[in-house]
Design a protein around this motif. Structure first.
Motif, PDB file in Angstrom:
ATOM      1  N   ALA A 134       0.817  -1.213   0.000  1.00  0.00           N
ATOM      2  CA  ALA A 134       0.000   0.000   0.000  1.00  0.00           C
ATOM      3  C   ALA A 134       0.852   1.265   0.000  1.00  0.00           C
ATOM      4  N   ARG A 135       2.166   1.085  -0.165  1.00  0.00           N
ATOM      5  CA  ARG A 135       3.098   2.213  -0.189  1.00  0.00           C
ATOM      6  C   ARG A 135       3.004   3.051   1.077  1.00  0.00           C
ATOM      7  N   LEU A 136       2.921   2.367   2.205  1.00  0.00           N
ATOM      8  CA  LEU A 136       2.951   3.019   3.512  1.00  0.00           C
ATOM      9  C   LEU A 136       1.862   4.090   3.634  1.00  0.00           C
ATOM     10  N   ALA A 137       0.694   3.778   3.079  1.00  0.00           N
ATOM     11  CA  ALA A 137      -0.392   4.760   3.016  1.00  0.00           C
ATOM     12  C   ALA A 137      -0.860   5.225   4.387  1.00  0.00           C
ATOM     13  N   ASP A 138      -0.683   4.394   5.406  1.00  0.00           N
ATOM     14  CA  ASP A 138      -1.148   4.764   6.742  1.00  0.00           C
ATOM     15  C   ASP A 138      -0.077   5.456   7.581  1.00  0.00           C
ATOM     16  N   ASP A 139       1.091   5.667   7.000  1.00  0.00           N
ATOM     17  CA  ASP A 139       2.162   6.310   7.753  1.00  0.00           C
ATOM     18  C   ASP A 139       1.975   7.824   7.690  1.00  0.00           C
ATOM     19  N   PRO A 140       1.816   8.485   8.830  1.00  0.00           N
ATOM     20  CA  PRO A 140       1.498   9.917   8.810  1.00  0.00           C
ATOM     21  C   PRO A 140       2.625  10.811   8.316  1.00  0.00           C
ATOM     22  N   LEU A 141       3.864  10.330   8.376  1.00  0.00           N
ATOM     23  CA  LEU A 141       4.986  11.195   8.016  1.00  0.00           C
ATOM     24  C   LEU A 141       5.495  11.000   6.592  1.00  0.00           C
ATOM     25  N   VAL A 142       5.334   9.807   6.010  1.00  0.00           N
ATOM     26  CA  VAL A 142       5.901   9.578   4.680  1.00  0.00           C
ATOM     27  C   VAL A 142       4.871   9.152   3.637  1.00  0.00           C
ATOM     28  N   SER A 143       3.591   9.078   3.990  1.00  0.00           N
ATOM     29  CA  SER A 143       2.604   8.534   3.051  1.00  0.00           C
ATOM     30  C   SER A 143       2.585   9.290   1.722  1.00  0.00           C
ATOM     31  N   ASP A 144       2.642  10.602   1.758  1.00  0.00           N
ATOM     32  CA  ASP A 144       2.593  11.377   0.511  1.00  0.00           C
ATOM     33  C   ASP A 144       3.826  11.114  -0.344  1.00  0.00           C
ATOM     34  N   GLU A 145       5.005  11.161   0.271  1.00  0.00           N
ATOM     35  CA  GLU A 145       6.240  10.918  -0.466  1.00  0.00           C
ATOM     36  C   GLU A 145       6.298   9.494  -0.993  1.00  0.00           C
ATOM     37  N   ALA A 146       5.868   8.537  -0.163  1.00  0.00           N
ATOM     38  CA  ALA A 146       5.941   7.136  -0.552  1.00  0.00           C
ATOM     39  C   ALA A 146       5.043   6.831  -1.745  1.00  0.00           C
ATOM     40  N   GLN A 147       3.897   7.468  -1.824  1.00  0.00           N
ATOM     41  CA  GLN A 147       3.011   7.235  -2.961  1.00  0.00           C
ATOM     42  C   GLN A 147       3.691   7.571  -4.280  1.00  0.00           C
ATOM     43  N   ALA A 148       4.594   8.536  -4.262  1.00  0.00           N
ATOM     44  CA  ALA A 148       5.262   8.962  -5.486  1.00  0.00           C
ATOM     45  C   ALA A 148       6.636   8.320  -5.676  1.00  0.00           C
ATOM     46  N   GLN A 149       7.313   7.990  -4.571  1.00  0.00           N
ATOM     47  CA  GLN A 149       8.716   7.590  -4.682  1.00  0.00           C
ATOM     48  C   GLN A 149       9.025   6.159  -4.279  1.00  0.00           C
ATOM     49  N   PHE A 150       8.148   5.513  -3.521  1.00  0.00           N
ATOM     50  CA  PHE A 150       8.453   4.199  -2.954  1.00  0.00           C
ATOM     51  C   PHE A 150       7.895   3.070  -3.825  1.00  0.00           C
ATOM     52  N   HIS A 151       8.716   2.062  -4.097  1.00  0.00           N
ATOM     53  CA  HIS A 151       8.307   0.896  -4.872  1.00  0.00           C
ATOM     54  C   HIS A 151       8.688  -0.369  -4.105  1.00  0.00           C
ATOM     55  N   TYR A 152       7.731  -1.272  -3.974  1.00  0.00           N
ATOM     56  CA  TYR A 152       7.920  -2.518  -3.222  1.00  0.00           C
ATOM     57  C   TYR A 152       7.866  -3.696  -4.187  1.00  0.00           C
ATOM     58  N   VAL A 153       8.913  -4.508  -4.161  1.00  0.00           N
ATOM     59  CA  VAL A 153       9.000  -5.666  -5.055  1.00  0.00           C
ATOM     60  C   VAL A 153       9.220  -6.924  -4.218  1.00  0.00           C
ATOM     61  N   PRO A 154       8.140  -7.613  -3.822  1.00  0.00           N
ATOM     62  CA  PRO A 154       8.291  -8.884  -3.121  1.00  0.00           C
ATOM     63  C   PRO A 154       8.489 -10.012  -4.129  1.00  0.00           C
ATOM     64  N   THR A 155       9.345 -10.963  -3.814  1.00  0.00           N
ATOM     65  CA  THR A 155       9.557 -12.097  -4.705  1.00  0.00           C
ATOM     66  C   THR A 155       9.699 -13.373  -3.882  1.00  0.00           C
ATOM     67  N   VAL A 156       9.155 -14.466  -4.388  1.00  0.00           N
ATOM     68  CA  VAL A 156       9.109 -15.738  -3.668  1.00  0.00           C
ATOM     69  C   VAL A 156       9.844 -16.795  -4.487  1.00  0.00           C
ATOM     70  N   THR A 157      10.659 -17.606  -3.835  1.00  0.00           N
ATOM     71  CA  THR A 157      11.502 -18.552  -4.569  1.00  0.00           C
ATOM     72  C   THR A 157      10.998 -19.990  -4.589  1.00  0.00           C
ATOM     73  N   ARG A 158      10.095 -20.365  -3.663  1.00  0.00           N
ATOM     74  CA  ARG A 158       9.694 -21.770  -3.583  1.00  0.00           C
ATOM     75  C   ARG A 158       8.193 -22.010  -3.683  1.00  0.00           C
ATOM     76  N   GLU A 159       7.431 -20.973  -3.977  1.00  0.00           N
ATOM     77  CA  GLU A 159       5.990 -21.099  -4.163  1.00  0.00           C
ATOM     78  C   GLU A 159       5.559 -20.200  -5.311  1.00  0.00           C
ATOM     79  N   ALA A 160       4.386 -20.481  -5.851  1.00  0.00           N
ATOM     80  CA  ALA A 160       3.836 -19.632  -6.902  1.00  0.00           C
ATOM     81  C   ALA A 160       3.489 -18.264  -6.340  1.00  0.00           C
TER      82      ALA A 160
END
Length: 270
Positions: free
Chosen positions: A170-196
């Motif tokens: 959710a790009r830290l949407a509930d964080d009061p201090l960085v939510s605005d910046e995170a929406q524009a600058q933060f990217h989260y890439v989760p990856t899994v190696t042993r499951e679909a």
């Protein structure tokens, strides 16, 4: 009814602080998070680690834990593995709110922005509980003023190991201090190696195939020592292999004394 035990208090020592447990969250049978009260005297930089422990015989059993909360937080948050026969984690995984743990008096570490030179993209490459220091940094407003993009890559074996997935997705949407910046600058890439999963494979596979650099990540389709800065935290094998790869690409390792283009952390729990 569920039996509620009395809080487990521990003897005071000169070497460590006693810290009260505020909450505990079990992600699965391998991972849990917890937070303790922050002593008024405790100072740290986002990304640093501190010693955490419990009484032992004859002395406390202590391990290094990265602090998952940012430097301004009123509580100290941690992410831990569970090891059935681990000297510390076999006991630590049983803590409950109200219990006490030992906390080191000083923090340290190289996963701090002070150890990096300026750049445009900041990549956090993590495996397992190596996510913790990047939770701290991703929630620090100062980081967003230093870099155009913050890309957090978290590689785990199974989907249930993706601690904090929903908050990060959710790009830290509930964080009061960085939510605005995170929406524009933060990217989260989760990856899994042993499951679909929607993204599979190890981090180096995503780099080599350029899959990591697709939308919404902007800029070159490869790692560039001119503009990219990198932090590594996770398994010893991952850190060793990535450090060699980065140096081969022209990246220079940094430290608190000599800032560079990438930094690693060598502190682990059992």
């Amino acid at each position: 009814m569920t039996d509620v035990r009395e809080p487990a208090l521990i003897p005071e020592t000169k070497a460590f602080l006693n810290a009260k447990v505020l909450w505990v969250r079990h992600w699965n049978d391998r991972l849990f998070s917890f937070a303790v009260e922050r002593p008024s005297s405790f100072r740290f930089r986002s990304g640093e680690f501190v010693m955490i422990g419990l009484p032992g015989d004859p002395k406390p059993i202590m391990r290094a834990y990265s602090i998952a909360s940012p430097h301004y937080a009123e509580e100290l948050e941690f992410l831990s593995i569970k090891v059935e026969d681990g000297p510390l984690t076999s006991k630590l995984q049983l803590i409950q709110p109200g219990d006490e743990v030992y906390l080191g008096k000083k923090s340290t570490g190289t996963l701090v922005t002070d150890a990096l030179t300026g750049g445009k993209r900041l990549f956090f490459f993590s495996t397992g509980t190596g996510l913790a220091p990047f939770l701290s940094l991703a929630r620090d407003p100062d980081v967003y003023s230093m870099f155009d993009q913050i890309i957090l890559v978290h590689s785990v074996r199974q989907v249930s190991d993706l601690a904090y997935h929903d908050e990060l997705a959710a790009r830290l949407a509930d964080d009061p201090l960085v939510s605005d910046e995170a929406q524009a600058q933060f990217h989260y890439v989760p990856t899994v190696t042993r499951e679909a999963f929607r993204t599979t494979g190890r981090i180096n596979d995503l780099i080599e195939s350029a899959a990591l650099f697709g939308e919404p990540v902007q800029g070159p389709k490869k790692l560039d020592p001119e503009t990219d800065r990198i932090m590594l935290c996770g398994s010893m094998a991952m850190i060793r292999d990535f450090a060699a790869m980065l140096e081969g690409m022209g990246f220079v390792e940094g430290s608190n004394a000599n800032p560079g283009q990438f930094v690693i952390e060598r502190a682990f729990v059992d």
